[in-house]
Scaffold this motif. Structure first.
Motif, PDB file in Angstrom:
ATOM      1  N   ILE A 153      38.533  51.195  33.617  1.00 55.27           N
ATOM      2  CA  ILE A 153      38.912  52.458  34.261  1.00 55.27           C
ATOM      3  C   ILE A 153      39.078  52.188  35.752  1.00 55.27           C
ATOM      4  N   GLY A 154      40.319  52.195  36.212  1.00 63.15           N
ATOM      5  CA  GLY A 154      40.616  51.929  37.618  1.00 63.15           C
ATOM      6  C   GLY A 154      41.539  50.737  37.784  1.00 63.15           C
ATOM      7  N   GLY A 155      42.645  50.961  38.507  1.00 58.53           N
ATOM      8  CA  GLY A 155      43.637  49.904  38.696  1.00 58.53           C
ATOM      9  C   GLY A 155      43.750  49.438  40.130  1.00 58.53           C
ATOM     10  N   GLY A 156      42.641  49.492  40.880  1.00 56.04           N
ATOM     11  CA  GLY A 156      42.623  48.922  42.218  1.00 56.04           C
ATOM     12  C   GLY A 156      42.379  47.422  42.139  1.00 56.04           C
ATOM     13  N   ILE A 157      42.108  46.799  43.275  1.00 58.38           N
ATOM     14  CA  ILE A 157      41.938  45.350  43.307  1.00 58.38           C
ATOM     15  C   ILE A 157      40.785  44.899  42.416  1.00 58.38           C
ATOM     16  N   VAL A 158      39.702  45.673  42.341  1.00 57.20           N
ATOM     17  CA  VAL A 158      38.563  45.292  41.506  1.00 57.20           C
ATOM     18  C   VAL A 158      38.921  45.381  40.029  1.00 57.20           C
ATOM     19  N   GLY A 159      39.565  46.466  39.629  1.00 60.62           N
ATOM     20  CA  GLY A 159      39.961  46.611  38.232  1.00 60.62           C
ATOM     21  C   GLY A 159      40.954  45.546  37.799  1.00 60.62           C
TER      22      GLY A 159
ATOM     23  N   TYR B 264      42.243  40.274  35.276  1.00 58.56           N
ATOM     24  CA  TYR B 264      42.756  38.917  35.464  1.00 58.56           C
ATOM     25  C   TYR B 264      41.828  37.885  34.823  1.00 58.56           C
ATOM     26  N   TYR B 265      40.544  37.954  35.158  1.00 54.29           N
ATOM     27  CA  TYR B 265      39.610  36.953  34.636  1.00 54.29           C
ATOM     28  C   TYR B 265      39.286  37.182  33.162  1.00 54.29           C
ATOM     29  N   LEU B 266      39.234  38.432  32.739  1.00 54.88           N
ATOM     30  CA  LEU B 266      38.958  38.702  31.324  1.00 54.88           C
ATOM     31  C   LEU B 266      40.122  38.284  30.436  1.00 54.88           C
ATOM     32  N   SER B 267      41.354  38.424  30.938  1.00 54.91           N
ATOM     33  CA  SER B 267      42.519  38.024  30.143  1.00 54.91           C
ATOM     34  C   SER B 267      42.499  36.524  29.873  1.00 54.91           C
ATOM     35  N   LYS B 268      41.944  35.765  30.809  1.00 59.07           N
ATOM     36  CA  LYS B 268      41.874  34.317  30.634  1.00 59.07           C
ATOM     37  C   LYS B 268      40.829  33.918  29.583  1.00 59.07           C
ATOM     38  N   GLU B 269      39.963  34.880  29.239  1.00 64.40           N
ATOM     39  CA  GLU B 269      38.968  34.632  28.186  1.00 64.40           C
ATOM     40  C   GLU B 269      39.450  35.126  26.828  1.00 64.40           C
ATOM     41  N   GLY B 270      40.684  35.609  26.763  1.00 63.46           N
ATOM     42  CA  GLY B 270      41.281  35.983  25.475  1.00 63.46           C
ATOM     43  C   GLY B 270      41.004  37.387  24.995  1.00 63.46           C
ATOM     44  N   HIS B 271      40.476  38.244  25.857  1.00 62.92           N
ATOM     45  CA  HIS B 271      40.169  39.613  25.440  1.00 62.92           C
ATOM     46  C   HIS B 271      41.416  40.494  25.458  1.00 62.92           C
ATOM     47  N   GLN B 272      41.367  41.565  24.681  1.00 68.49           N
ATOM     48  CA  GLN B 272      42.441  42.571  24.672  1.00 68.49           C
ATOM     49  C   GLN B 272      42.059  43.649  25.685  1.00 68.49           C
ATOM     50  N   ILE B 273      42.868  43.810  26.716  1.00 73.81           N
ATOM     51  CA  ILE B 273      42.479  44.653  27.841  1.00 73.81           C
ATOM     52  C   ILE B 273      43.448  45.798  28.065  1.00 73.81           C
ATOM     53  N   THR B 274      42.874  46.977  28.340  1.00 79.12           N
ATOM     54  CA  THR B 274      43.648  48.143  28.752  1.00 79.12           C
ATOM     55  C   THR B 274      43.113  48.618  30.094  1.00 79.12           C
ATOM     56  N   VAL B 275      44.002  48.723  31.081  1.00 80.08           N
ATOM     57  CA  VAL B 275      43.647  49.257  32.397  1.00 80.08           C
ATOM     58  C   VAL B 275      44.201  50.677  32.487  1.00 80.08           C
TER      59      VAL B 275
ATOM     60  N   ILE C 106      49.345  53.165  40.669  1.00 79.42           N
ATOM     61  CA  ILE C 106      48.958  51.863  41.232  1.00 79.42           C
ATOM     62  C   ILE C 106      49.979  51.383  42.267  1.00 79.42           C
ATOM     63  N   THR C 107      50.312  52.290  43.172  1.00 77.89           N
ATOM     64  CA  THR C 107      51.172  51.927  44.312  1.00 77.89           C
ATOM     65  C   THR C 107      50.569  52.405  45.630  1.00 77.89           C
ATOM     66  N   SER C 108      49.408  53.032  45.574  1.00 76.13           N
ATOM     67  CA  SER C 108      48.808  53.581  46.786  1.00 76.13           C
ATOM     68  C   SER C 108      47.289  53.544  46.676  1.00 76.13           C
ATOM     69  N   GLY C 109      46.628  54.003  47.739  1.00 74.84           N
ATOM     70  CA  GLY C 109      45.172  54.018  47.746  1.00 74.84           C
ATOM     71  C   GLY C 109      44.593  52.875  48.554  1.00 74.84           C
ATOM     72  N   ALA C 110      43.264  52.754  48.495  1.00 68.44           N
ATOM     73  CA  ALA C 110      42.553  51.797  49.343  1.00 68.44           C
ATOM     74  C   ALA C 110      43.018  50.361  49.147  1.00 68.44           C
ATOM     75  N   SER C 111      43.418  49.993  47.934  1.00 69.47           N
ATOM     76  CA  SER C 111      43.841  48.616  47.686  1.00 69.47           C
ATOM     77  C   SER C 111      45.191  48.297  48.312  1.00 69.47           C
ATOM     78  N   PHE C 112      45.890  49.321  48.778  1.00 75.45           N
ATOM     79  CA  PHE C 112      47.200  49.120  49.402  1.00 75.45           C
ATOM     80  C   PHE C 112      47.198  49.351  50.908  1.00 75.45           C
TER      81      PHE C 112
ATOM     82  N   GLY D 159      36.817  53.091  41.826  1.00 70.51           N
ATOM     83  CA  GLY D 159      36.705  53.328  43.262  1.00 70.51           C
ATOM     84  C   GLY D 159      35.912  54.577  43.575  1.00 70.51           C
ATOM     85  N   SER D 160      36.445  55.397  44.455  1.00 66.88           N
ATOM     86  CA  SER D 160      35.724  56.582  44.926  1.00 66.88           C
ATOM     87  C   SER D 160      35.533  57.639  43.851  1.00 66.88           C
ATOM     88  N   TRP D 161      36.272  57.538  42.772  1.00 62.04           N
ATOM     89  CA  TRP D 161      36.133  58.496  41.679  1.00 62.04           C
ATOM     90  C   TRP D 161      35.103  58.039  40.640  1.00 62.04           C
ATOM     91  N   SER D 162      34.521  56.872  40.848  1.00 59.54           N
ATOM     92  CA  SER D 162      33.528  56.355  39.902  1.00 59.54           C
ATOM     93  C   SER D 162      32.311  57.260  39.816  1.00 59.54           C
TER      94      SER D 162
END
Length: 416
Positions: free
Chosen positions: A8-14, A19-30, A36-42, A253-256
């Motif tokens: 839950i969350g598509g900022g830099i942390v999410g 990124y790292y979980l995909s390299k472990e072969g997991h099925q991921i939904t963000v 994901i074009t604005s906010g603190a990560s941008f 992020g701030s909505w957590s």
């Protein structure tokens, strides 16, 4: 074994978690409530900052906040309001702002930043995202007064003692390192250990990479409920779909904080608003800098120079306060007197909310009460700098691996 994971969350942390979980072969939904074009990560300063060893919650900060409370143009602004969550957070912040707690936090902040700095390099060297700006020129702490110099010198001496690369520049040395712009400053402390990037370059590249490896990116989709049973999340309900994950990562992020209430968790968190102005013309600035008396950041990014700053606690909103934007423009002119930020540049200013915990340290770790929940938020002004390491740590937790560092200081269950 591959797991079905909802982030839950598509900022830099999410995205770094994906990124790292995909390299472990997991099925991921963000899932992200925006596009994901604005906010603190941008809109952040793009710094990678091992030098930022002092947490936001430090002695004197509450006093500064009260002093500046009625000046909405001040660099550190806390809007007066009768809000139970904000008042409770403010009390926790006050309790965390002690010399003893800061001393305890310093080595932890240094360690997590250094790990993340190397992970940024690893990501670039992997070629997964293609080319992107990642420079290690360091960070200049520009000062006009002896008082500012002496204040920062204490931090610099501590950073140097901890093994970070720091040097002291007088005015003539400053002109040599930054020859193409007129700077009105007495000198600078140069944290050579720091780096910088262009967030608006990295975020789209990360998104494209994640899509290419099969990560499901759901934008403009808001989580409206989370169903649990016997201490396990069974269903994540959005305004568009229902998900039944094996694991959930809360990185909103701030909505957590708001989302944590749906899980009956007490996650103390406030949104700290920051602003940025981009100047897409030649400024002559080649070195990242913090303008100490103006309390703002300057970063030479790919295609523009960014001027960023302020910490505003006024609730989770995206209202742009013009007086705060003007304060950044004026602060920039006071240090770079030949630079005039024009009306159009001021009008195009953007804002973003940084998630701030009461002690200024992030929440990274497993929930004690919900077996399949990991919390990754609360990074305050270090969110960009700590994106990769947080993603790596999340991946290690999911895969039951030894974590890259001890996470006790970041426990979501810690008390204040």
């Amino acid at each position: 074994m591959a797991k079905n994971i909802v982030i839950i969350g598509g900022g830099i942390v999410g995205l770094c978690s994906a990124y790292y979980l995909s390299k472990e072969g997991h099925q991921i939904t963000v899932i992200d409530k925006g596009d994901i074009t604005s906010g603190a990560s941008f809109v952040n300063a793009g710094y990678i900052t091992p030098s930022h060893i002092i947490p936001l919650a430090s002695p004197g900060m509450i006093a500064k906040g009260i002093k500046m409370m009625f000046n909405s143009a001040s660099p550190f602004y806390m809007k007066p309001r009768l809000d139970a969550e904000f008042l409770k957070w403010s009390w926790y912040f006050h309790k965390s702002s002690t010399k003893a707690k800061v001393e305890k936090a310093i080595p932890v902040i240094k360690e997590i930043n250094l790990i993340s700095r190397e992970l940024f390099t690893d990501i670039r060297n992997s070629g997964d995202l293609g080319e992107f700006q990642l420079e290690r020129k360091g960070l200049l702490m520009l000062y006009k007064t002896q008082a500012s110099y002496l204040h920062e010198k204490e931090v610099a001496d501590r950073a140097s003692y901890l093994g970070l690369e720091v040097s002291d520049l007088n005015n003539s040395e400053l002109k040599k390192i930054e020859p193409n712009v007129n700077i009105d400053a007495e000198g600078a402390i140069h944290y050579e250990c720091d780096g910088h990037t262009t967030p608006t370059e990295i975020m789209p590249k990360m998104l494209n990479y994640l899509k290419s490896v099969g990560v499901n990116i759901c934008i403009n989709e808001e989580v409206i409920d989370i169903k649990t049973s016997n201490g396990v999340i069974k269903e994540v309900i959005t305004d568009k779909n229902n998900y039944h994950p094996d694991e959930v990562i809360l990185a909103a992020g701030s909505w957590s904080g708001e989302l944590s209430k749906k899980l009956s968790l007490k996650l103390s968190l406030q949104g700290g608003k920051g602003y940025r102005i981009n100047v897409a013309r030649n400024t002559g600035i080649s070195m990242p800098a913090i303008l100490m008396e103006a309390k703002m950041a300057v970063t030479p990014m790919n295609g523009f120079t960014r001027f960023a700053g302020t910490m505003e606690f006024s609730g989770n909103n995206n209202i742009v306060r013009k007086e705060r934007v003007l304060a950044i423009a004026n602060g920039a002119h006071s240090f770079y007197p030949d630079l005039e930020i024009n009306f159009a540049e001021i009008e195009s200013a953007k804002t973003g909310l940084r998630p701030v915990s009461p002690d200024g340290l992030p929440y990274i770790g497993k929930s004690a009460s919900i077996k399949n929940l990991i919390i990754a938020t609360g990074h305050a002004m270090m969110g960009w700098s700590l994106g990769p390491v947080t993603g790596k740590l999340v991946s290690e937790l999911i895969n039951d691996k030894k974590t890259s560092m001890n996470l006790a200081a970041f426990s979501p269950e810690r008390t204040f």
